[in-house]
Design a protein around this motif. Structure first.
Motif, PDB file in Angstrom:
ATOM      1  N   ASN A   1      61.735  33.424   1.905  1.00 31.96           N
ATOM      2  CA  ASN A   1      61.514  32.234   1.079  1.00 31.96           C
ATOM      3  C   ASN A   1      62.757  31.357   0.940  1.00 31.96           C
ATOM      4  O   ASN A   1      62.854  30.553   0.030  1.00 31.96           O
TER       5      ASN A   1
ATOM      6  N   SER B   1      62.572  30.921   5.493  1.00 25.29           N
ATOM      7  CA  SER B   1      61.283  30.249   5.678  1.00 25.29           C
ATOM      8  C   SER B   1      61.373  29.293   6.867  1.00 25.29           C
ATOM      9  O   SER B   1      60.580  29.366   7.797  1.00 25.29           O
TER      10      SER B   1
ATOM     11  N   GLU C   1      56.214  27.773   0.768  1.00 25.72           N
ATOM     12  CA  GLU C   1      56.789  29.054   1.185  1.00 25.72           C
ATOM     13  C   GLU C   1      58.300  29.123   0.991  1.00 25.72           C
ATOM     14  O   GLU C   1      58.921  30.154   1.220  1.00 25.72           O
TER      15      GLU C   1
END
Lengths: 336, 515, 474
Positions: free
Chosen positions: B192, B218, B249
């Protein structure tokens, strides 16, 4: 027969000096034969020309005899296949260009005078200390043991061949030290064994340039440097290579011919200079790079150079002449 | 047992392929022996000596390849087929006939409907035009090529901005999109943390540290080194921050760059400050410590940036192995160096890695020379000898000068290493080794002999030469970092755990009592 | 597409450049689109700048619209054979001392060997010189006006030499009202258009003037409907012609259409019989007919402002010239190329003259080399394989504006022939138009020695592109 014009134009990164003469004769009137792409590898395209080869090489490879280095950015453009036609063009102002006609399109490679590479034979004489030190430094680079059955099958013959050449060359060198001219020696039986021994190595072993050829290349290249005192063996080895057309691959012959005139991959020139001045770290660096050529080729070339260093050193120190050439023992046993 | 002999006319396989095929052929099920060699007279003798004689072999020419296969009676058919298969695959060469290739981008776009990104690595003189075509067709662009003019860069980025598209580059070497590494990148966990980098190896280092700390990436977006200049104004950086802010995300955003133009830094920080997510900023070598925005944290190096990022991403601090500086190690090395060994020599492939180590040294020493020093008094060129503390970015144009980047071809660095080892005033040689997509297959392996030689040279004059190495890469990369480290350790090289530590360790190793 | 769309859709990259990046993508399970890229415009920075200028979206849309107009005119043209007349009476600007020739303008001393042979032969035929030697002097004296056929609404096969008393086709484009002309086939042997000029050549020209021309003209005078050449051309392609070098079907169709009127005319049976025998002596008889049909169609597309469609490709044996719709009558030239293909027995490449003739008007229109897929049998004449022939036609789609739905290729699923060569696309892709053509001997007086494939010089397209970029109306 392609609708694609020769319009992709590349400028060679560098190209070897000797190509100038080859290409000039190719553009003369009355030159009949076409140049043809001989073989294609990942980073080299070989072009057949006058019974020799011109290499178009990715510029990640170093300069070499009869080699045109192509910038990495242009390499993908060159999508040659064996059998493609290659044309030599004269360019106003005495320059040349090669045009490779492929199915995927034609590519013109400009050889600008500014980009030429001239291999220089370092004619200085190494000290005896430097010779010994160099020999020791190179001992770390022996050829790895053969891993394929064919390699193993030819290893024994190679070892025997090298020893035979060593003995023959040693005898010649001691003779040569007294003879007035090297040419006179050719007629003498003393040079003949060197030719014979070289012939026994030509085309022997694994690879597109068989190991025996690589060893001869290393030896010949060093011998072409007058400072090592090995010039006497050039003529008999040249004689073996000269009628070696049926003995080995074209690529080997081309490489050998160049080595005999003191021309080789740039890293070999750098190595020899390091050998002459006794710069050990540089010897290690350049030997590492040399060893990286091909699979076993680089190590085999280094074997040839070691042989040459041995010869140079013992010739200077007047080692006793071997009384007889060693017998080559036939290989023993069933191969499994 | 059955023997199959075949002569392949005019077969020019390079030695490496020949060897690898020979190995593969001998490994085929049922094959007891496979011999491959060029049909020279001497090689025919070799075959004769192992009991192979055949009229076909006698008639073969040196340009032909001899293939001899021995196999059991019931497997010979399959074995021949398998060996032929191996040979056929190689024979196709790089010009695989089955590959479809397009001559123009428009042609590619019209034939393949769902393309969304164009990676451009053609000569810089042509790159801008191709990029413009891609943008006009609604495709995102990554421009690896350099030598694109500032005017072209500005025009491309303005066009992309208007169209809502991403332009990475020119001179963008690194990106990871949807978990796929583009150009020079490392295999890292997905996660992330979104990275925007104006520098290639800086982005690689961040992604690797984040992976190492248990975090994941990400997206890794590149902007090219000139994006944060006054002329370009950070167009790609700003668009990238906004895109990552809008990306569900991505929870944390990290920015890495050399110090931007002052007004551009303000602009970028304002955009970061307006983001809804924590933003970690690392402007390498910048003196700025406060961003002025609650969600924006300024950090001093790539490792602190990575630590801040993984903490913000929710990783428990107690699980982190922070690799604090190893003080006993520093003492140990200091003890080995003689008083005259005062200087660091840094030989780098990665520009940002060189930067980071140089800035660490500058914190303590004044006499720091480099080819990337801004101050002309401390700037040295590629052919100049090193002076006092010297840090060389060997991937910089003045070193490469048309040669391949040292991440691909280590030749130049090996030569330089040998030179530096001659200087008795050198205490530490610091080197980075970068693995991963795009890089050399075995950067450590090609360097080991030169390292051994360098140490031997120092030993010959009675000195210990400290060689400090850092391997940038992850356990998922090929070759794996652990293997590369093991080779370095075996050669007596001290290993740093990060780019940041590399600079700090080198600095401390040569520090003398009164420092 | 926004940046966030990229994050949420699968990555589908195009790799333009280093193959190592594509290999790494494949290793990660991504299938990159691969490129076969060459620097546009031959890498010439000026050409690239010009190309970029024309590609600017505002300019590009203007050019695309203009090219559509030009293409529509090509496709909607309806060339009809209306009759035959003598050049002096029909061709605009023709005088007793004018010689029209193929290709872009050229003065007599620079002409190629075959063209000089044809010019001097024509001067003897016209009675302006007693023999070839005298004709050489006259041609060089400045008394004779030399001018390209193309500048007189005409085309001429090979040397293209057309003089006052030669008979020509009159073909009118009934859609756009323009008329085009070309002289009659001398059939294939030792003939003027290949540079032959001995007495046998002059004798044939005399017979064509005194018998063939009047018979054909007489026949067409009886045919008040005219002959729809586009329809006939379309049939010929379906029967295996490409209408430049293979005209077996076209010639049969044409003489079939002419025969009733020839029979009905007042000429003697001997004359009619000689005409039929002459037509039967070579399949090439209708070759000029398709050239002039193409010319009548292409002239209609000339002069469309901003259009980058090529309306002329023509060679004089020394220079290759092209003209482009948007730049009107301006010629852009480069060196004529070698033609590569099988030679007649006894000749080698060293004997061949360079590419020559206005017959490349067929390729400009979309037939000839562009329609080779319709004529697989042609490969026996020009070399190559049937697969090559198929590929040539497909490849030309990459450099043309559209396809001609009226003239189709059955073997390519009735694909219309590629039409409207776009200078931009030629420069962009590096693909040059393919031309299949005859090879004349380089010396005057010998004739045809082979046939093969060639293409225009890239220089002509580079010049045209620069002129188009300079002239684009902003």
């Amino acid at each position: 027969m392609t609708p694609v014009a020769p319009i992709a134009t590349l400028r060679a990164a560098t190209w070897e000096d000797a190509l100038e003469e080859t290409l000039s004769s190719a553009t003369h009137d009355g030159f009949g034969g076409d140049l043809i792409v001989h073989s294609v590898h990942d980073h080299v395209v070989n072009v057949q020309c006058f019974g020799g080869l011109i290499a178009l090489a990715h510029d990640r490879l170093d300069d070499a005899p009869w080699t045109i280095r192509i910038p990495a950015s242009g390499w993908p453009t060159l999508r040659a296949q064996a059998g493609d036609r290659v044309e030599v063009e004269g360019v106003p102002g005495d320059g040349h260009a090669l045009v490779v006609h492929s199915v995927a399109g034609s590519v013109r490679i400009m050889l600008n005078a500014a980009d030429r590479w001239t291999p220089v034979v370092d004619a200085r004489t190494p000290s005896t200390t430097a010779l010994r030190a160099a020999r020791t430094a190179l001992d770390a680079f022996t050829s790895p043991a053969a891993i394929t059955p064919f390699g193993a099958a030819s290893a024994q013959a190679l070892d025997a061949g090298v020893e035979r050449l060593r003995a023959a060359a040693m005898a010649l060198l001691h003779g040569a030290a007294t003879a007035e001219s090297v040419t006179a020696l050719i007629a003498e039986p003393i040079a003949q064994p060197v030719t014979e021994a070289a012939r026994r190595l030509l085309g022997l072993g694994e690879g597109l340039t068989p190991s025996g050829d690589d060893i001869l290349t290393g030896l010949a290249f060093l011998a072409a440097h007058p400072g090592f005192g090995l010039t006497a063996i050039l003529e008999p080895v040249t004689a073996a290579v000269h009628d070696g057309d049926d003995s080995t691959t074209l690529l080997s012959l081309v490489t050998l011919r160049a080595a005999l005139t003191g021309r080789a991959r740039r890293r070999l020139h750098d190595l020899v200079t390091a050998l002459i001045v006794g710069d050990n770290p540089r010897i290690v660096t350049m030997a590492t790079e040399t060893a990286a050529i091909g699979h076993t080729s680089g190590c085999d070339i280094l074997t040839g150079i070691r042989l040459a260093l041995d010869l140079a050193e013992t010739a200077r120190t007047r080692a006793p002449i071997p009384t007889a050439t060693p017998q080559i023992a036939p290989p023993q046993g069933e191969f499994s | 047992m059955t023997r199959h002999i075949e002569i392949r006319k005019n077969s020019y396989l390079d030695s490496v392929s020949l060897m690898s095929m020979s190995t593969k052929a001998n490994a085929v099920d049922g094959v007891t022996l496979a011999l491959l060699g060029m049909a020279t007279p001497m090689n025919k003798e070799v075959l004769l000596n192992v009991g192979v004689s055949d009229p076909a072999v006698d008639a073969a020419k040196p340009s032909d390849l001899m293939v001899v296969i021995d196999a059991t009676d019931d497997t010979i058919g399959a074995a021949i087929e398998a060996v032929n298969d191996i040979l056929a695959r190689k024979n196709k060469g790089s010009g695989d006939a089955a590959e479809v290739r397009y001559r123009t981008l428009d042609g590619a776009f019209s034939e393949v409907a769902d393309t969304n990104l164009v990676i451009i690595s053609v000569n810089g003189a042509f790159a801008a035009r191709e990029a413009r075509k891609a943008l006009n067709a609604g495709k995102h662009v990554m421009i690896f090529s350099d030598n694109v003019s500032v005017e072209d860069e500005l025009a491309l980025k303005t066009l992309a901005h208007e169209k809502g598209l991403l332009v990475m580059g020119p001179d963008c070497g690194t990106a990871i999109i949807n978990g796929v590494g583009l150009a020079f990148a490392n295999a890292v966990r997905r996660g992330n943390i979104g990275i925007v980098g104006a520098s290639g190896t800086g982005s690689q280092e961040l992604s690797v540290r984040i992976h190492d700390f248990g975090g994941g990436v990400s997206q890794l977006l590149g902007t090219g080194g000139r994006d944060l200049s006054a002329e370009i104004g950070g167009i790609s950086m700003i668009d990238s921050i906004r895109a990552l802010d809008a990306d569900p995300e991505t929870a944390v955003i990290v920015i890495v760059s050399k110090p931007p133009a002052e007004e551009v830094a303000d602009k970028v920080l304002a955009v970061a400050g307006a983001a809804s997510k924590p933003v970690i900023v690392n402007f390498l070598g910048s003196q700025r410590t406060e961003s002025g925005y609650a969600n924006v944290t300024m950090t001093s190096g790539t490792k602190p940036a990575a630590v801040a990022a993984v903490l913000a991403a929710g990783i428990d601090k107690s699980t982190l192995d922070l690799h604090a500086l190893n003080i006993p190690l520093i003492e140990e090395v200091r003890a080995k160096l003689v008083p005259e060994q005062k200087y660091i020599r840094g030989l780098f492939c990665g520009g940002t890695l060189c930067d980071e180590s140089m800035f660490a040294a500058l914190d303590k020493y004044d006499n720091v020379y480099s080819n990337i020093q801004k101050d002309p008094q401390y700037k040295i060129g590629a052919t100049d000898p090193s002076r006092e503390h010297t840090f060389l970015d060997m991937g910089d144009d003045d070193f490469t000068n048309g040669r391949p980047h040292p991440m691909i071809d280590p030749t130049m660095r090996l030569q330089r290493l040998a030179q530096e080892a001659n200087d008795p005033e050198v205490g530490v040689i610091a080197m980075d080794f970068i693995v991963g997509f795009g890089s050399h297959d075995d950067p450590v392996g090609v360097t080991i002999p030169a390292i051994t030689e360098a140490k031997a040279k120092a030993a010959a004059r009675g000195q210990h030469l400290e060689i400090l190495g850092y391997v940038l890469g992850t356990d998922l990369d090929t070759p794996a970092v652990a293997d590369q480290i093991a080779m370095l350790e075996a050669a007596g090289v001290t290993i740093s755990s990060s780019s940041t530590n590399l600079g700090l360790l080198a600095r401390e190793f040569v520090a003398k009592g009164d420092n | 597409m926004s940046i966030n769309d990229l994050f949420h859709n699968g990555l589908k990259p195009v790799n333009l450049g280093l193959d190592m990046f594509a290999d790494d993508l494949k290793a990660q399970g991504v299938d990159p689109v691969l490129m076969e890229w060459t620097p546009p415009g031959g890498g010439d920075p000026e050409v690239i700048a010009a190309l970029s200028r024309l590609e600017d979206p505002a300019n590009a849309s203007k050019i695309d619209a203009a090219n559509q107009v030009a293409l529509d005119r090509i496709l909607s043209a309806q060339p009809f054979l209306e009759g035959f007349g003598q050049a002096i009476d029909t061709v605009p600007g023709m005088t007793a001392k004018t010689i029209l020739h193929a290709g872009p303008p050229i003065e007599f001393p620079r002409m190629s060997g075959p063209m000089k042979g044809a010019v001097t032969g024509a001067l003897v035929f016209e009675g302006l010189a007693k023999n070839v030697d005298e004709a050489f002097e006259l041609a060089a004296s400045g008394e004779i006006t030399f001018s390209p056929c193309h500048e007189h609404q005409s085309v001429g096969s090979m040397a293209g030499v057309t003089s006052a008393s030669m008979w020509v086709h009159q073909v009118t484009n009934r859609t756009h009202g323009n008329t085009a002309y070309t002289n009659l086939s001398e059939q294939l042997s030792k003939i003027l258009r290949f540079g032959a000029n001995d007495q046998s050549v002059i004798d044939r020209l005399n017979w064509m003037r005194d018998v063939l021309g009047p018979v054909l003209a007489g026949a067409m005078a009886l045919n008040t409907d005219g002959i729809d050449l586009r329809l006939m051309l379309s049939q010929a392609l379906h029967m295996g012609d490409e209408a430049h070098n293979r005209n077996v079907a076209g010639t049969t169709l044409l003489i079939q259409a002419l025969a009733p009127y020839i029979l009905e005319s007042d000429f003697t049976t001997k004359d009619k019989r000689e005409v039929f025998d002459f037509v039967a002596s070579s399949d090439y008889f209708s070759g000029p007919t398709w050239m002039v049909a193409a010319k009548a169609s292409m002239d209609a597309a000339n002069g469309v402002e901003n259009s980058t469609v090529v309306t002329t490709m023509a060679r004089n044996g020394v220079d290759f010239g092209i003209r482009v719709s948007g730049t009107g009558n301006q010629w852009f030239t480069g060196p004529a190329q070698q033609v590569v293909g099988p030679m007649f027995a006894g000749y080698t490449e060293a004997d061949s003259g360079l590419d020559m003739g206005d017959s490349a008007i067929t390729e400009t229109f979309g037939i000839g080399g562009f329609a080779m897929a319709a004529a697989p049998a042609i490969v026996a004449l020009v070399g190559g394989t049937v697969a090559d022939a198929m590929n040539y036609s497909r490849t030309m789609n990459a450099i043309t504006t559209g396809n001609n739905p009226n003239i189709t290729i059955p073997a390519l699923d009735f694909m219309g022939v590629p039409s409207g060569i776009d200078v931009r696309k030629v420069m962009e892709t590096g693909i040059l138009p393919i031309i299949n053509t005859a090879i004349a001997h380089k010396d005057p007086g010998i004739g045809m020695i082979g046939a093969g494939i060639t293409h225009p010089p890239v220089e002509a397209f580079q010049q045209a592109l620069r002129a188009l970029a300079d002239g684009i109306a902003i």
